[in-house]
Design a protein around this motif. Structure first.
Motif, short mmCIF file in Angstrom:
data_model
loop_
_atom_site.label_atom_id
_atom_site.label_comp_id
_atom_site.label_asym_id
_atom_site.label_seq_id
_atom_site.Cartn_x
_atom_site.Cartn_y
_atom_site.Cartn_z
N GLY A 114 74.06 -42.63 58.09
CA GLY A 114 74.29 -41.33 58.72
C GLY A 114 74.49 -41.44 60.21
N LEU A 115 73.71 -42.29 60.85
CA LEU A 115 73.77 -42.44 62.30
C LEU A 115 75.09 -43.05 62.76
CD1 LEU A 115 72.11 -42.23 64.97
CD2 LEU A 115 71.44 -44.58 64.57
N VAL A 116 75.58 -44.03 62.03
CA VAL A 116 76.78 -44.74 62.48
C VAL A 116 78.03 -44.22 61.78
CG1 VAL A 116 77.88 -47.00 62.61
CG2 VAL A 116 75.43 -46.79 63.01
N LEU A 117 78.10 -44.33 60.47
CA LEU A 117 79.33 -44.01 59.75
C LEU A 117 79.60 -42.51 59.68
CD1 LEU A 117 79.09 -46.56 56.81
CD2 LEU A 117 80.37 -46.75 58.93
N LEU A 118 78.61 -41.75 59.26
CA LEU A 118 78.82 -40.31 59.09
C LEU A 118 79.02 -39.62 60.44
CD1 LEU A 118 79.04 -38.39 56.72
CD2 LEU A 118 76.62 -37.92 56.93
N PHE B 129 79.86 -39.35 49.63
CA PHE B 129 80.32 -40.73 49.64
C PHE B 129 79.51 -41.59 50.61
CE2 PHE B 129 84.59 -38.86 48.29
CZ PHE B 129 84.29 -39.01 46.95
N ALA B 130 79.08 -41.03 51.72
CA ALA B 130 78.24 -41.78 52.66
C ALA B 130 76.90 -42.10 52.02
CB ALA B 130 78.04 -40.98 53.95
N HIS B 131 76.36 -41.17 51.26
CA HIS B 131 75.09 -41.41 50.56
C HIS B 131 75.25 -42.54 49.54
CE1 HIS B 131 71.08 -40.40 49.19
NE2 HIS B 131 71.53 -40.38 47.94
N GLY B 132 76.34 -42.50 48.79
CA GLY B 132 76.61 -43.57 47.82
C GLY B 132 76.82 -44.91 48.49
N LEU B 133 77.54 -44.91 49.61
CA LEU B 133 77.78 -46.14 50.36
C LEU B 133 76.47 -46.71 50.90
CD1 LEU B 133 80.09 -47.96 51.34
CD2 LEU B 133 80.17 -46.57 53.40
N ALA B 134 75.57 -45.84 51.34
CA ALA B 134 74.28 -46.30 51.85
C ALA B 134 73.49 -47.03 50.77
CB ALA B 134 73.49 -45.11 52.39
N HIS B 135 73.52 -46.51 49.56
CA HIS B 135 72.77 -47.14 48.49
C HIS B 135 73.44 -48.41 47.98
CE1 HIS B 135 69.56 -44.27 48.16
NE2 HIS B 135 70.44 -43.28 48.15
N GLN B 136 74.78 -48.43 47.96
CA GLN B 136 75.49 -49.63 47.48
C GLN B 136 75.38 -50.79 48.46
OE1 GLN B 136 79.51 -48.60 46.54
NE2 GLN B 136 78.95 -47.59 44.62
N THR B 137 75.43 -50.50 49.76
CA THR B 137 75.38 -51.58 50.75
C THR B 137 73.96 -51.96 51.13
OG1 THR B 137 75.52 -50.00 52.58
CG2 THR B 137 77.59 -50.92 51.75
N GLY B 138 73.00 -51.10 50.86
CA GLY B 138 71.62 -51.38 51.23
C GLY B 138 71.32 -51.10 52.69
N LEU B 139 72.24 -50.45 53.41
CA LEU B 139 72.01 -50.14 54.82
C LEU B 139 70.94 -49.06 55.01
CD1 LEU B 139 75.64 -50.05 56.25
CD2 LEU B 139 73.88 -51.72 56.73
N GLY B 140 70.80 -48.21 54.05
CA GLY B 140 69.87 -47.10 54.18
C GLY B 140 70.59 -45.85 54.65
N THR B 141 70.03 -44.72 54.31
CA THR B 141 70.70 -43.46 54.63
C THR B 141 70.65 -43.14 56.12
OG1 THR B 141 68.67 -42.28 54.06
CG2 THR B 141 70.37 -42.45 52.35
N PHE B 142 69.59 -43.57 56.81
CA PHE B 142 69.49 -43.27 58.24
C PHE B 142 70.59 -43.98 59.03
CE2 PHE B 142 67.88 -44.18 62.52
CZ PHE B 142 67.69 -42.88 62.96
#
Length: 139
Positions: free
Chosen positions: A40-44, A24-37
């Protein structure tokens, strides 16, 4: 024995939940445009630290501060072991000094230094502290 069985069941639930959390964090990264790094660094990282926070809070309330220190240090060392394992598994065969290996080595070195500082602080008996004034050493 019942307590051990509960521990195993809850550990299994955490492992299964981690798979969903990462997905879900990976999907959220792509939907929001924040990026996976950043995700992962903040939310995950924040979400995966919640169990440690609750264990630490409960241990302090039970007057077991050593359990909290062990939890923090153990978590740090397990994360370092996971990083080392992933570096060994994902490194291209025959390449020791790849760009990815250098990044992992930097992260591992910083983690080792930080853990060493904490362990040194636990082992050395000193009459002074950094933030809370003088402390009593001895009986």
């Amino acid at each position: 024995m019942l307590l051990f069985a509960k521990f195993v069941v809850f550990a299994f639930v955490i492992v299964v939940s981690a798979r969903f959390l990462a997905k879900f964090a990976h999907g959220l990264a792509h939907q929001t445009g924040l990026g996976t790094f950043i995700t992962g660094l903040v939310l995950l990282a924040g979400a995966t630290s919640l169990p440690e926070f609750s264990v630490g809070f409960s241990a302090v309330r039970m007057d077991a501060a050593d359990l909290t220190a062990g939890d923090v240090l153990g978590s740090s060392l397990i994360n370092l072991m996971i990083l080392a394992f992933l570096d060994l598994v994902t490194r291209p065969r025959g390449q020791i000094l790849s760009r990815r290996a250098a990044a992992h080595a930097l992260s591992g070195t910083v983690a080792c230094i930080m853990t060493s500082i904490v362990l040194l602080g636990l082992l050395v008996k000193s009459p002074w502290t950094f933030f809370f004034g003088e402390r009593q050493v001895g009986p």
